[in-house]
Design an enzyme around this catalytic site. Sequence first.
Site, mmCIF file in Angstrom:
data_model
loop_
_atom_site.group_PDB
_atom_site.id
_atom_site.type_symbol
_atom_site.label_atom_id
_atom_site.label_comp_id
_atom_site.label_asym_id
_atom_site.label_seq_id
_atom_site.Cartn_x
_atom_site.Cartn_y
_atom_site.Cartn_z
ATOM 1 N N GLY A 31 42.440 41.971 31.882
ATOM 2 C CA GLY A 31 41.132 41.595 32.404
ATOM 3 C C GLY A 31 40.511 42.677 33.261
ATOM 4 N N HIS A 37 38.202 49.280 27.934
ATOM 5 C CA HIS A 37 38.586 48.117 27.116
ATOM 6 C C HIS A 37 37.558 47.887 26.010
ATOM 7 C CE1 HIS A 37 40.418 46.856 31.111
ATOM 8 N NE2 HIS A 37 41.460 46.869 30.300
#
Length: 279
Positions: A31, A37
């Site tokens: 996260g 990402h």
Amino acid sequence: MQVFNTKNELVSLIDKLKGEHKTIGFVPTMGALHEGHLSLVEEAKKECDVVVVSIFVNPTQFNDPEDLKRYPRTLENDLELLRTLDCDVAFAPSVEEIYPEPDTRKFNFGYLETVMEGARRPGHFNGVGQVVSRLFDIVRPDKAFFGMKDFQQIAIIKEMVRQLHYPIEIVPCPIVREESGLARSSRNTLLDEEHRKNAAHIYETLRKVHYLIPEKSVEDVKQWITDEINENPFLEVEYVEIVNFDTLKVVKDWSEPGKRVACVAVYAGKIRLIDNIVF
Ligand code: PAF
């Protein structure tokens, strides 16, 4: 985008997708998603029919409880970012969902876990092995995408895939950097403005390394990197290592064949950052 919190829901969807012969791309994350990402998700979208992103702060890979406590958690924002990318599936399980019982497995990654991060963060790669294998068992991807900032992690995961015979291709993806050159990391959000600005000096230094070769010896180059980074009062080097790109064996002499990687871990105040450059 479908969001799942339980294994069973995701397993049913994956069964259905496999029945339809869809290829599955997997991006495991903890996260606090950033451009790095997102670039993995973009790559997975190019290469696979369906993209699954997991968001799970894995307690078993943290060797420092303080680090686990302060690790950024921004689930709503993460899901929003994934929706804007048109990601197919997000999996955000609880700790109990992933570890209904403690995972007591001990991996043996041999030499790979004895250098750099492995030497400084006892148990870290064992925890990575535990969580990634559990996630692989649930998602059963064709390909899994990892950022090269965690260069040693990729070698460890490839070794785990080999040992456990997973039919999964590990796809390393390039480091994504902030405008200043600082490697994107979820931990960057923990840096205050001053440390964030000065942390750019890490990559500024790494970029100069290839100008020093072959005049300076390997040891002298490592010392040079250490001194150059430490000269900045906001930074403190934990280690500098130069290893073979494929084997992670420590390079002793520039005459050794193969690509090399200079890897560093640096404290910017309390925050530990890693970076590397391939040359
Ligand atoms: O690289 C990371 O963010 C983590 O180590 C990973 C691979 C998601 C496992 O928790």
